[in-house]
Design a protein around this motif. Structure first.
Motif, PDB file in Angstrom:
ATOM      1  N   THR A  25       0.851  -1.182   0.000  1.00  0.00           N
ATOM      2  CA  THR A  25       0.000   0.000   0.000  1.00  0.00           C
ATOM      3  C   THR A  25       0.889   1.234   0.000  1.00  0.00           C
ATOM      4  O   THR A  25       2.087   1.161   0.277  1.00  0.00           O
ATOM      5  N   ARG A  26       0.304   2.375  -0.290  1.00  0.00           N
ATOM      6  CA  ARG A  26       1.057   3.627  -0.362  1.00  0.00           C
ATOM      7  C   ARG A  26       1.329   4.242   1.009  1.00  0.00           C
ATOM      8  O   ARG A  26       2.226   5.051   1.158  1.00  0.00           O
ATOM      9  N   ASP A  27       0.550   3.886   2.003  1.00  0.00           N
ATOM     10  CA  ASP A  27       0.609   4.569   3.298  1.00  0.00           C
ATOM     11  C   ASP A  27       1.897   4.274   4.067  1.00  0.00           C
ATOM     12  O   ASP A  27       2.724   3.469   3.650  1.00  0.00           O
ATOM     13  N   ALA A  28       2.035   4.927   5.209  1.00  0.00           N
ATOM     14  CA  ALA A  28       3.236   4.781   6.032  1.00  0.00           C
ATOM     15  C   ALA A  28       3.037   3.779   7.161  1.00  0.00           C
ATOM     16  O   ALA A  28       3.810   3.749   8.107  1.00  0.00           O
ATOM     17  N   GLY A  29       1.988   2.950   7.067  1.00  0.00           N
ATOM     18  CA  GLY A  29       1.739   1.938   8.089  1.00  0.00           C
ATOM     19  C   GLY A  29       2.823   0.877   8.120  1.00  0.00           C
ATOM     20  O   GLY A  29       3.768   0.891   7.327  1.00  0.00           O
ATOM     21  N   GLY A  32       3.102  -0.666   4.743  1.00  0.00           N
ATOM     22  CA  GLY A  32       3.007   0.247   3.603  1.00  0.00           C
ATOM     23  C   GLY A  32       4.365   0.696   3.102  1.00  0.00           C
ATOM     24  O   GLY A  32       5.389   0.526   3.768  1.00  0.00           O
ATOM     25  N   GLY A  34       5.138   3.842   2.418  1.00  0.00           N
ATOM     26  CA  GLY A  34       5.493   5.178   2.905  1.00  0.00           C
ATOM     27  C   GLY A  34       5.751   6.157   1.776  1.00  0.00           C
ATOM     28  O   GLY A  34       6.712   6.920   1.816  1.00  0.00           O
ATOM     29  N   TYR A  35       4.897   6.140   0.772  1.00  0.00           N
ATOM     30  CA  TYR A  35       5.077   6.995  -0.403  1.00  0.00           C
ATOM     31  C   TYR A  35       4.930   8.466  -0.044  1.00  0.00           C
ATOM     32  O   TYR A  35       4.073   8.868   0.725  1.00  0.00           O
ATOM     33  N   CYS A  75       9.403   6.462  -2.105  1.00  0.00           N
ATOM     34  CA  CYS A  75       8.895   5.687  -0.974  1.00  0.00           C
ATOM     35  C   CYS A  75      10.082   5.063  -0.249  1.00  0.00           C
ATOM     36  O   CYS A  75      11.215   5.144  -0.719  1.00  0.00           O
TER      37      CYS A  75
END
Length: 106
Positions: A25-29, A32, A34-35, A75
């Protein structure tokens, strides 16, 4: 482009993870990528950007992450060959305007 042995292994490992688990995924989770979009990518001037990454697929794709990417984005899963990176420009000291010299006679 020449990748190091470590980078070759990283590329294969990320592609294997994506083949088994699907794209990141793109998120910073915790799982993810971290995009960071181009406008917020402070590393772009030194080459840390999607367009230099092994996973970038022009014009806006990534082989390991969901969704579109910008050429100037980045990312935390990047794999960028050393020859695409450059040292940052040295910071220039701020220049103060010269004041009038007291007693300056012309």
């Amino acid at each position: 482009m020449a990748y190091t042995a470590r980078q070759d292994l990283m590329i294969r490992a990320y592609l294997a993870i994506v083949a088994k688990m699907g794209p990141f995924t793109r998120d910073a989770g915790s799982e993810g990528a971290g995009y960071v979009e181009a406008a917020k990518n402070t590393g772009a001037p030194t080459g840390f950007k999607c367009e230099n990454c092994a996973f970038f697929r022009a014009p806006k794709g990534c082989a390991i992450m969901r969704g579109p990417v910008e050429r100037g984005g980045v990312c935390r899963l990047y794999v960028i060959p050393q020859e695409r990176l450059k040292a940052p420009e040295p910071a220039k000291a701020p220049q103060k305007p010269l004041g009038r010299i007291v007693g300056d006679v012309r």
